[in-house]
Design a protein around this motif. Structure first.
Motif, PDB file in Angstrom:
ATOM      1  N   SER A  46       3.523 -31.059 -25.009  1.00  0.00           N
ATOM      2  CA  SER A  46       2.361 -30.204 -25.193  1.00  0.00           C
ATOM      3  C   SER A  46       2.682 -28.800 -24.697  1.00  0.00           C
ATOM      4  O   SER A  46       3.375 -28.624 -23.697  1.00  0.00           O
ATOM      5  N   ASP A  47       2.181 -27.811 -25.419  1.00  0.00           N
ATOM      6  CA  ASP A  47       2.287 -26.412 -25.037  1.00  0.00           C
ATOM      7  C   ASP A  47       0.869 -25.833 -25.013  1.00  0.00           C
ATOM      8  O   ASP A  47       0.125 -25.954 -25.985  1.00  0.00           O
ATOM      9  N   TYR A  48       0.487 -25.232 -23.895  1.00  0.00           N
ATOM     10  CA  TYR A  48      -0.870 -24.686 -23.786  1.00  0.00           C
ATOM     11  C   TYR A  48      -0.813 -23.307 -23.134  1.00  0.00           C
ATOM     12  O   TYR A  48       0.124 -22.968 -22.414  1.00  0.00           O
ATOM     13  N   THR A  49      -1.827 -22.501 -23.384  1.00  0.00           N
ATOM     14  CA  THR A  49      -1.887 -21.156 -22.833  1.00  0.00           C
ATOM     15  C   THR A  49      -2.630 -21.158 -21.502  1.00  0.00           C
ATOM     16  O   THR A  49      -3.436 -22.044 -21.213  1.00  0.00           O
ATOM     17  N   ARG A  50      -2.363 -20.142 -20.715  1.00  0.00           N
ATOM     18  CA  ARG A  50      -3.100 -19.978 -19.466  1.00  0.00           C
ATOM     19  C   ARG A  50      -4.589 -19.773 -19.739  1.00  0.00           C
ATOM     20  O   ARG A  50      -5.459 -20.277 -19.022  1.00  0.00           O
ATOM     21  N   GLU A  51      -4.900 -19.007 -20.810  1.00  0.00           N
ATOM     22  CA  GLU A  51      -6.300 -18.736 -21.137  1.00  0.00           C
ATOM     23  C   GLU A  51      -7.071 -20.003 -21.466  1.00  0.00           C
ATOM     24  O   GLU A  51      -8.252 -20.118 -21.143  1.00  0.00           O
ATOM     25  N   MET A  52      -6.397 -20.966 -22.123  1.00  0.00           N
ATOM     26  CA  MET A  52      -7.084 -22.205 -22.461  1.00  0.00           C
ATOM     27  C   MET A  52      -7.567 -22.933 -21.214  1.00  0.00           C
ATOM     28  O   MET A  52      -8.718 -23.342 -21.111  1.00  0.00           O
ATOM     29  N   LEU A  53      -6.667 -23.059 -20.238  1.00  0.00           N
ATOM     30  CA  LEU A  53      -7.048 -23.748 -19.010  1.00  0.00           C
ATOM     31  C   LEU A  53      -8.084 -22.947 -18.229  1.00  0.00           C
ATOM     32  O   LEU A  53      -8.997 -23.519 -17.620  1.00  0.00           O
ATOM     33  N   ASP A  54      -7.971 -21.620 -18.277  1.00  0.00           N
ATOM     34  CA  ASP A  54      -8.928 -20.759 -17.573  1.00  0.00           C
ATOM     35  C   ASP A  54     -10.326 -20.906 -18.158  1.00  0.00           C
ATOM     36  O   ASP A  54     -11.319 -21.025 -17.426  1.00  0.00           O
ATOM     37  N   VAL A  55     -10.432 -20.905 -19.479  1.00  0.00           N
ATOM     38  CA  VAL A  55     -11.743 -21.043 -20.122  1.00  0.00           C
ATOM     39  C   VAL A  55     -12.349 -22.410 -19.835  1.00  0.00           C
ATOM     40  O   VAL A  55     -13.551 -22.537 -19.549  1.00  0.00           O
ATOM     41  N   LEU A  56     -11.542 -23.450 -19.898  1.00  0.00           N
ATOM     42  CA  LEU A  56     -12.060 -24.792 -19.637  1.00  0.00           C
ATOM     43  C   LEU A  56     -12.514 -24.953 -18.193  1.00  0.00           C
ATOM     44  O   LEU A  56     -13.469 -25.692 -17.914  1.00  0.00           O
ATOM     45  N   TRP A  57     -11.838 -24.247 -17.276  1.00  0.00           N
ATOM     46  CA  TRP A  57     -12.173 -24.404 -15.858  1.00  0.00           C
ATOM     47  C   TRP A  57     -13.259 -23.423 -15.403  1.00  0.00           C
ATOM     48  O   TRP A  57     -14.191 -23.794 -14.688  1.00  0.00           O
ATOM     49  N   ASN A  58     -13.142 -22.148 -15.810  1.00  0.00           N
ATOM     50  CA  ASN A  58     -14.032 -21.107 -15.298  1.00  0.00           C
ATOM     51  C   ASN A  58     -15.046 -20.582 -16.308  1.00  0.00           C
ATOM     52  O   ASN A  58     -15.883 -19.761 -15.955  1.00  0.00           O
ATOM     53  N   GLY A  59     -14.926 -21.035 -17.584  1.00  0.00           N
ATOM     54  CA  GLY A  59     -15.814 -20.483 -18.594  1.00  0.00           C
ATOM     55  C   GLY A  59     -15.264 -19.175 -19.146  1.00  0.00           C
ATOM     56  O   GLY A  59     -14.151 -18.745 -18.816  1.00  0.00           O
ATOM     57  N   ASN A  60     -16.050 -18.500 -19.978  1.00  0.00           N
ATOM     58  CA  ASN A  60     -15.568 -17.312 -20.691  1.00  0.00           C
ATOM     59  C   ASN A  60     -16.039 -16.004 -20.081  1.00  0.00           C
ATOM     60  O   ASN A  60     -15.916 -14.939 -20.699  1.00  0.00           O
ATOM     61  N   ALA A  61     -16.582 -16.033 -18.861  1.00  0.00           N
ATOM     62  CA  ALA A  61     -17.099 -14.808 -18.250  1.00  0.00           C
ATOM     63  C   ALA A  61     -16.011 -13.760 -18.050  1.00  0.00           C
ATOM     64  O   ALA A  61     -16.285 -12.560 -18.071  1.00  0.00           O
ATOM     65  N   GLY A  62     -14.773 -14.196 -17.862  1.00  0.00           N
ATOM     66  CA  GLY A  62     -13.682 -13.261 -17.643  1.00  0.00           C
ATOM     67  C   GLY A  62     -13.099 -12.680 -18.913  1.00  0.00           C
ATOM     68  O   GLY A  62     -12.129 -11.916 -18.853  1.00  0.00           O
ATOM     69  N   TYR A  63     -13.670 -13.011 -20.055  1.00  0.00           N
ATOM     70  CA  TYR A  63     -13.122 -12.567 -21.341  1.00  0.00           C
ATOM     71  C   TYR A  63     -14.167 -11.866 -22.189  1.00  0.00           C
ATOM     72  O   TYR A  63     -14.178 -11.989 -23.411  1.00  0.00           O
ATOM     73  N   ILE A  64     -15.091 -11.119 -21.547  1.00  0.00           N
ATOM     74  CA  ILE A  64     -16.098 -10.362 -22.270  1.00  0.00           C
ATOM     75  C   ILE A  64     -15.410  -9.300 -23.125  1.00  0.00           C
ATOM     76  O   ILE A  64     -14.554  -8.548 -22.650  1.00  0.00           O
ATOM     77  N   GLY A  65     -15.766  -9.257 -24.410  1.00  0.00           N
ATOM     78  CA  GLY A  65     -15.159  -8.301 -25.327  1.00  0.00           C
ATOM     79  C   GLY A  65     -13.796  -8.713 -25.816  1.00  0.00           C
ATOM     80  O   GLY A  65     -13.086  -7.910 -26.438  1.00  0.00           O
ATOM     81  N   GLU A  66     -13.393  -9.951 -25.561  1.00  0.00           N
ATOM     82  CA  GLU A  66     -12.076 -10.435 -25.969  1.00  0.00           C
ATOM     83  C   GLU A  66     -12.208 -11.711 -26.792  1.00  0.00           C
ATOM     84  O   GLU A  66     -13.238 -12.387 -26.766  1.00  0.00           O
ATOM     85  N   THR A  67     -11.136 -12.016 -27.515  1.00  0.00           N
ATOM     86  CA  THR A  67     -11.013 -13.284 -28.228  1.00  0.00           C
ATOM     87  C   THR A  67      -9.744 -13.972 -27.757  1.00  0.00           C
ATOM     88  O   THR A  67      -8.669 -13.365 -27.779  1.00  0.00           O
ATOM     89  N   VAL A  68      -9.886 -15.206 -27.306  1.00  0.00           N
ATOM     90  CA  VAL A  68      -8.724 -15.924 -26.782  1.00  0.00           C
ATOM     91  C   VAL A  68      -8.523 -17.205 -27.585  1.00  0.00           C
ATOM     92  O   VAL A  68      -9.482 -17.834 -28.042  1.00  0.00           O
ATOM     93  N   ASN A  69      -7.260 -17.563 -27.773  1.00  0.00           N
ATOM     94  CA  ASN A  69      -6.912 -18.785 -28.497  1.00  0.00           C
ATOM     95  C   ASN A  69      -6.755 -19.913 -27.484  1.00  0.00           C
ATOM     96  O   ASN A  69      -5.916 -19.853 -26.584  1.00  0.00           O
TER      97      ASN A  69
END
Length: 448
Positions: free
Chosen positions: A127-150
Motif C-alpha cells: 500500500s502507498d498512501y499520502t500524508r494528507e490522507m492520514l491527516d484528513v482521516l485523523w484531524n479532519g479537513n480544517a487544515g486544508y481550507i481553500g485546498e484540494t487534497v487526494n
C-alpha cells in the motif's frame, strides 16, 4: 453480496492498515542451504541431493512508524494518537508485507551441473498512501481550507502458486551460470489501476463548503468475499492449479565468479515476469462529486432539548448520498496483467579463514513506486561440522537499523535453518518498523 458496502469498507481499511516486504537480505549469504538460490540460481548446492521439506517465510516493512509510536498512555489507559506521527510522514508512504510457503523442492548435482524443481505459494501486500490522507482521516479537513487534497491509496494484494524448474552450470570452478523458469498460477488479486486514482476532498475558503470527487478504479480476480477466501483455503484448495486461467511466467538468472582466491562475486536478477488475470476478472469504478455545505446544529436545538430524530434522519440522508456517489460498480470484465516485483542482487564474499566468511550486498527491488534499495554487511562462522551462525547489519529506507541473525544446523541428513533480518523485533515487536523470518528443514545427502 453488497459490493458497494464491502468495497467502500475495504478501500478505507486498506488505505490505513495495509502492510510487499523486501526479500530477506541475510538469506543471500546462507550458501550452505539450497534456499539461498532463491536470490541467485547460480548458487550451486554443496550436497549431491537436497530435498526441501515444507518451510515458511514472512515479513512486513513499515518505515513510517511503529505500533508503539502510535500508542500513548492517557488517564491510566492506552489510546491511539497520531498527532506526533503525521507531521513526520513523507509525502508518500509505503507499507509492505510478504508471505511464502515453500511446499516441496529438490536439487540434484552431478559434476558441474545442477538441476532442481520447487513448488511455493507466494503472497504479497502493498500500500502507498499520502500524508494528507492520514491527516484528513485523523484531524479532519480544517487544515486544508481553500485546498484540494487526494486521499486515495494505491494498493495491491496478490496470491499465487509458483512451480520452478532451475539449472546451473559451473565452468572450471571459476564461473557459474544459473537460471530458473517459474510457471505461475494466480489464485487471487486485488489491486488499483494506477491511471485512475482520485479520491479528492476540496474545502471552500469562502463558506467552508466541502466537495468530494471520485474517479477511482480497482481490479480483482479470484475470490471476491470472505466466504470465497475461506472456500479457497479450506481443504487445501490453496494448492489446486487452475491451468485454464490466471497464468504467467517468471524468470531468474544469475552468475557467480571465483576469479580471485577466497573471493566470490555474485550478480542476479529474479522475478522477471507477470501474471495475466482472466478468471472472473472484474474492474470496479467509482465516479462522482458531492458538495456538502454542513449542518446548522442550532436548528436542531430548542431551549433544553435536541431534535435527535431529525438530526439522525438528516445524517442518514447525507450518508446515503455519499454512498450513492461512491457507487462502486463493475465497469468491465476484461483481463489484466500485474508484473512481479523484480529484484536485483550484487554481492561479494571473502573467506577470511576456513571457518569465517564476510560479505557485502547491494539490493534493488522494483516496486509500484519505483526502485527501493537496500544494503547489508554479513559475517558467517562455522563453529563445527554441525552448526554455522551468521549475522547481518542492513540498511533500508536510508537507515542502518536492522541487525539480523541466521543459523544452520546439521543432524545427520537433517538440515535445519532459521533466519531473520531484524532480531530486535522478536523482543520488541511493537517498537519495530520491520520484521521478517524464515525457517524450514532440508534433507541432504552426499557431498558435491
Amino acid at each position: 453480496m453488497n459490493y458497494r458496502l464491502s468495497a467502500i469498507t475495504l478501500l478505507f481499511f486498506l488505505s490505513i492498515f495495509t502492510a510487499n516486504a523486501q526479500q530477506e537480505l541475510g538469506l543471500h549469504f546462507m550458501d550452505d542451504i539450497w534456499q539461498a538460490s532463491q536470490t541467485n540460481p547460480a548458487m550451486m548446492n554443496k550436497h549431491k541431493l537436497s530435498v526441501a521439506l515444507p518451510g515458511v517465510a514472512a515479513g512486513f516493512y513499515n518505515p513510517a512508524f511503529s505500533i508503539n509510536d502510535a500508542l500513548h498512555n492517557r488517564n491510566g489507559g492506552t489510546v491511539i494518537n497520531l498527532d506526533d506521527i503525521i507531521p513526520e510522514l513523507d509525502d508518500q508512504n509505503q507499507l509492505f508485507g510478504e508471505f511464502q510457503a515453500d511446499i516441496l523442492g529438490a536439487a540434484y548435482r552431478f559434476g558441474n551441473i545442477q538441476a532442481g524443481v520447487s513448488w511455493s505459494v507466494r503472497g504479497s501486500a502493498y500500500s502507498d498512501y499520502t500524508r494528507e490522507m492520514l491527516d484528513v482521516l485523523w484531524n479532519g479537513n480544517a487544515g486544508y481550507i481553500g485546498e484540494t487534497v487526494n486521499v486515495a491509496a494505491d494498493f495491491q494484494f496478490t496470491l499465487y502458486n509458483e512451480i520452478g524448474i532451475s539449472g546451473a552450470y559451473n565452468w572450471k570452478d571459476k564461473l557459474t551460470f544459473g537460471a530458473k523458469l517459474k510457471l505461475l498460477n494466480g489464485l487471487s488479486d486485488l489491486s488499483t489501476d494506477r491511471d485512475n486514482q482520485t479520491l479528492s476532498l476540496g474545502t471552500s475558503d469562502d463558506v467552508y463548503q466541502s466537495s468530494f470527487t471520485t474517479d477511482f478504479i480497482f481490479r480483482r480476480s479470484g475470490f471476491a468475499s470472505v466466504d470465497g477466501a475461506y472456500e479457497l483455503l479450506d481443504g487445501l484448495q490453496l494448492y489446486d492449479f487452475n491451468v485454464d486461467g490466471n497464468s504467467g511466467f517468471g524468470f531468474d538468472f544469475g552468475v557467480t565468479a571465483n576469479l580471485i582466491d577466497k573471493l566470490t562475486l555474485s550478480v542476479s536478477v529474479i522475478d522477471l515476469g507477470r501474471i495475466k488475470w482472466d478468471t472472473e476478472a472484474r474492474h470496479y469504478g467509482t465516479r462522482g462529486k458531492y458538495n456538502y455545505g454542513g449542518l446548522d446544529l442550532f436548528s436542531y436545538a430548542s431551549a433544553d432539548t435536541i431534535d435527535s430524530d431529525r438530526l439522525t434522519q438528516d445524517l442518514k440522508e447525507i450518508a446515503d448520498t455519499i454512498g450513492a456517489i461512491l457507487d462502486i460498480r463493475i465497469i468491465s470484465e476484461e483481463a489484466y496483467t500485474t508484473p512481479l516485483h523484480t529484484r536485483g542482487y550484487l554481492s561479494g564474499s571473502y573467506k577470511l579463514m576456513d571457518d569465517l566468511t564476510v560479505g557485502a550486498l547491494f539490493y534493488l527491488e522494483n516496486t509500484r513506486l519505483g526502485m527501493q534499495p537496500g544494503f547489508a554487511l554479513s559475517a558467517r562462522k562455522k563453529f563445527n561440522k554441525w552448526v554455522t551462525v551468521g549475522a547481518t547489519y542492513a540498511m533500508r529506507n536510508n537507515r542502518f537499523n536492522s541487525l539480523g541473525l541466521n543459523a544452520t544446523g546439521h543432524l545427520g541428513p537433517v538440515q535445519i535453518y532459521l533466519a531473520s533480518d531484524n532480531v530486535t523485533a522478536a523482543v520488541n515487536p511493537y517498537g519495530s518498523k520491520n520484521f521478517n523470518f524464515r525457517g524450514g528443514i532440508n534433507l541432504v545427502f552426499g557431498k558435491s
